[in-house]
Scaffold this motif. Structure first.
Motif: not given
Length: 121
Positions: A3-6
């Protein structure tokens, strides 16, 4: 697929690892997993001390004033349990051990531009 957060987290962890390396720390591991407890973002060594590092990335620099609050007591217990397992597994009982929080500022352009290292124990 991350994900973008990751992806932001991975970038912040790499940024901190490079920073610590430039300061003379030897990076032993990144994202070292301890199922089902969790993971330690960075494990580093400097002289006779092992550092277990939790990385947090934030876009608001004002958060740096009280950022220690980003790491809950439950998370600290997990980090310490994981560190104990790592120390036993690799027979590193002769080392001093410290837990660090590495807090990274992210600019609006998604660049990492500041690191603050804080002892958590």
């Amino acid at each position: 697929m991350p994900t973008e957060k990751r992806n932001v987290g991975n970038g912040a962890e790499n940024f901190v690892a490079h920073y610590m390396d430039a300061l003379g720390y030897k990076i032993i591991a990144q994202n070292y997993s301890f199922p089902p407890l969790g993971e330690i973002d960075i494990i580093a060594k400097y002289k006779e001390t092992l550092f277990f590092v939790e990385v947090k990335a934030r876009s608001n620099k004002n958060t740096f004033g009280g950022i220690e609050g980003c790491i809950s007591s439950q998370k600290m217990r997990r980090i310490k349990r994981c560190a104990d397992i790592y120390i036993q597994k690799y027979n590193m009982q002769d080392y001093y051990c410290k837990t660090l929080g590495a807090f990274v500022h992210i600019t609006p352009q998604k660049k990492y531009d500041d690191i603050k290292l804080i002892y958590l124990d």
